[in-house]
Motif scaffolding. Structure first.
Motif, PDB file in Angstrom:
ATOM      1  N   CYS A  46       3.443  -0.800   4.291  1.00 34.81           N
ATOM      2  CA  CYS A  46       3.829   0.148   3.221  1.00 34.81           C
ATOM      3  C   CYS A  46       3.331  -0.352   1.863  1.00 34.81           C
ATOM      4  CB  CYS A  46       5.346   0.337   3.180  1.00 34.81           C
ATOM      5  SG  CYS A  46       5.986   1.312   4.553  1.00 34.81           S
ATOM      6  N   GLY A  49      -0.163   0.397   1.452  1.00 36.49           N
ATOM      7  CA  GLY A  49      -0.510   1.815   1.495  1.00 36.49           C
ATOM      8  C   GLY A  49      -1.182   2.189   2.812  1.00 36.49           C
ATOM      9  N   GLU A  52       2.869   5.180   5.184  1.00 36.05           N
ATOM     10  CA  GLU A  52       3.523   5.906   4.086  1.00 36.05           C
ATOM     11  C   GLU A  52       4.978   5.482   3.977  1.00 36.05           C
ATOM     12  OE1 GLU A  52       2.651   8.293   1.822  1.00 36.05           O
ATOM     13  OE2 GLU A  52       0.550   8.104   2.432  1.00 36.05           O
ATOM     14  N   SER A  57       8.767   2.723  -4.880  1.00 36.31           N
ATOM     15  CA  SER A  57       7.437   2.537  -5.457  1.00 36.31           C
ATOM     16  C   SER A  57       6.959   1.100  -5.295  1.00 36.31           C
ATOM     17  CB  SER A  57       7.455   2.920  -6.944  1.00 36.31           C
ATOM     18  OG  SER A  57       8.345   2.078  -7.641  1.00 36.31           O
ATOM     19  N   VAL A  65       0.949   2.264  -6.970  1.00 30.10           N
ATOM     20  CA  VAL A  65       0.027   2.500  -5.858  1.00 30.10           C
ATOM     21  C   VAL A  65       0.210   3.878  -5.237  1.00 30.10           C
ATOM     22  CG1 VAL A  65      -0.738   1.598  -3.627  1.00 30.10           C
ATOM     23  CG2 VAL A  65       0.035   0.039  -5.406  1.00 30.10           C
ATOM     24  N   PHE A  66       1.457   4.331  -5.155  1.00 26.47           N
ATOM     25  CA  PHE A  66       1.708   5.608  -4.468  1.00 26.47           C
ATOM     26  C   PHE A  66       1.249   6.805  -5.297  1.00 26.47           C
ATOM     27  CE2 PHE A  66       5.509   3.519  -2.096  1.00 26.47           C
ATOM     28  CZ  PHE A  66       4.612   2.757  -1.369  1.00 26.47           C
ATOM     29  N   GLU A  70      -6.076   9.268  -2.159  1.00 25.78           N
ATOM     30  CA  GLU A  70      -6.469   8.507  -0.964  1.00 25.78           C
ATOM     31  C   GLU A  70      -7.664   7.587  -1.240  1.00 25.78           C
ATOM     32  OE1 GLU A  70      -7.603   9.769   3.494  1.00 25.78           O
ATOM     33  OE2 GLU A  70      -6.172  11.074   2.449  1.00 25.78           O
ATOM     34  N   ARG A  73      -6.801   4.778  -3.597  1.00 25.55           N
ATOM     35  CA  ARG A  73      -5.935   3.800  -2.936  1.00 25.55           C
ATOM     36  C   ARG A  73      -6.767   2.879  -2.027  1.00 25.55           C
ATOM     37  NH1 ARG A  73      -0.435   5.414   0.251  1.00 25.55           N
ATOM     38  NH2 ARG A  73      -0.200   6.847  -1.507  1.00 25.55           N
ATOM     39  N   ARG A  77      -7.077  -1.079  -2.482  1.00 24.59           N
ATOM     40  CA  ARG A  77      -6.782  -2.001  -1.382  1.00 24.59           C
ATOM     41  C   ARG A  77      -7.927  -2.996  -1.202  1.00 24.59           C
ATOM     42  NH1 ARG A  77      -6.625   1.536   2.732  1.00 24.59           N
ATOM     43  NH2 ARG A  77      -4.628   2.328   2.021  1.00 24.59           N
TER      44      ARG A  77
END
Ligand SMILES: Nc1ncnc2c1ncn2[C@@H]1O[C@H](COP(=O)(O)OP(=O)(O)OP(=O)(O)O)[C@@H](O)[C@H]1O
Length: 220
Positions: A46, A49, A52, A57, A65-66, A70, A73, A77
């Motif tokens: 989580c 990421g 989910e 947060s 990050v959230f 996509e 992210r 990463r």
């Protein structure tokens, strides 16, 4: 800085954890303990990421990050995270140096001198061209550590990285992981069942269904 705020996860009707809060600073090494199945690997996924979260947060160096799309992210990463797993996850068809170079290639920042430096610091000088199948478990994990840190990530996520190694090798690999993470200033979250590994941490926390509990000072 890493901030986890009220992180929560469930699978369908099955709750895993909720109320996971954490503040960690650069260079800090935190051991995460907890019963089998409590959600330690899920928590790391989580944070990365890769899975989910259902609430809360994750903020790393001011980036929530959230809130990233996509693609952003995935880029975050690649740039900010390093991973070390129990099962090594070294790519079998790539040589040792190609495995270590991979994060830099994905970032389009090839840097052979840095790859060589990482080979040296993990004690694998001369192993450049070797294929993973010709290495021992301890050597494979040293490749994984070099690969996890080659791009200077802000956060290193290590999921039972010494679980497949004999005690002596585990101790040496852990020392290497810690020394290098500290030298690079990375925050290290280490999931472990090993009390002696947890005793090496700046802090040890136990994951429960309702968040982290501090663990009293352990001795190695
Ligand atoms: N994709 C999934 N779908 C449904 N349930 C899942 C999924 N992944 C994990 N779980 C469940 O979530 C819980 C937490 O699993 P997780 O692997 O994170 O635990 P853990 O604390 O890392 O365990 P261990 O110490 O044994 O490795 C378990 O009950 C597991 O069965």
């Amino acid at each position: 800085m890493l901030h986890l705020h009220a992180l929560a996860k469930h699978y369908a009707e099955t709750p895993v954890f909720s109320h996971v809060d954490l503040e960690a600073r650069s260079g800090e090494f935190i051991a995460i303990l907890g019963e089998s199945g409590v959600g330690k690997s899920t928590l790391l996924n989580c944070i990365a990421g890769l899975d989910e979260a259902n609430g809360g947060s994750v903020e790393l160096d001011g980036v929530n990050v959230f809130q990233l799309g996509e693609e952003a992210r995935a880029r975050w990463r690649r740039e900010k995270l390093g991973f070390v797993f129990q099962a090594f996850h070294v790519l079998p068809h790539l040589s040792v140096s190609q495995n270590i170079a991979l994060p830099l290639l994905l970032l389009q920042r090839p840097d052979p001198a840095r790859v060589k430096h990482m080979l040296d610091v993990v004690g694998l000088q001369g192993f450049d061209e070797r294929l993973p199948r010709t290495l021992s478990g301890g050597q494979l994990q040293r490749v994984a550590i070099a690969r996890a840190l080659v791009h200077k990530p802000a956060l290193l996520l290590a999921d039972e990285p010494t679980g497949n190694l004999d005690p002596g090798t585990a101790e040496r690999v852990l020392t290497l992981l810690l020394d290098q993470a500290r030298a690079e200033g990375a925050i290290c979250l280490l999931v472990t069942h090993s009390q002696s590994a947890a005793a090496r941490a700046d802090r040890a926390l136990r994951l429960t269904a309702t968040g982290f509990e501090p663990v009293a000072r352990l001795t190695a």
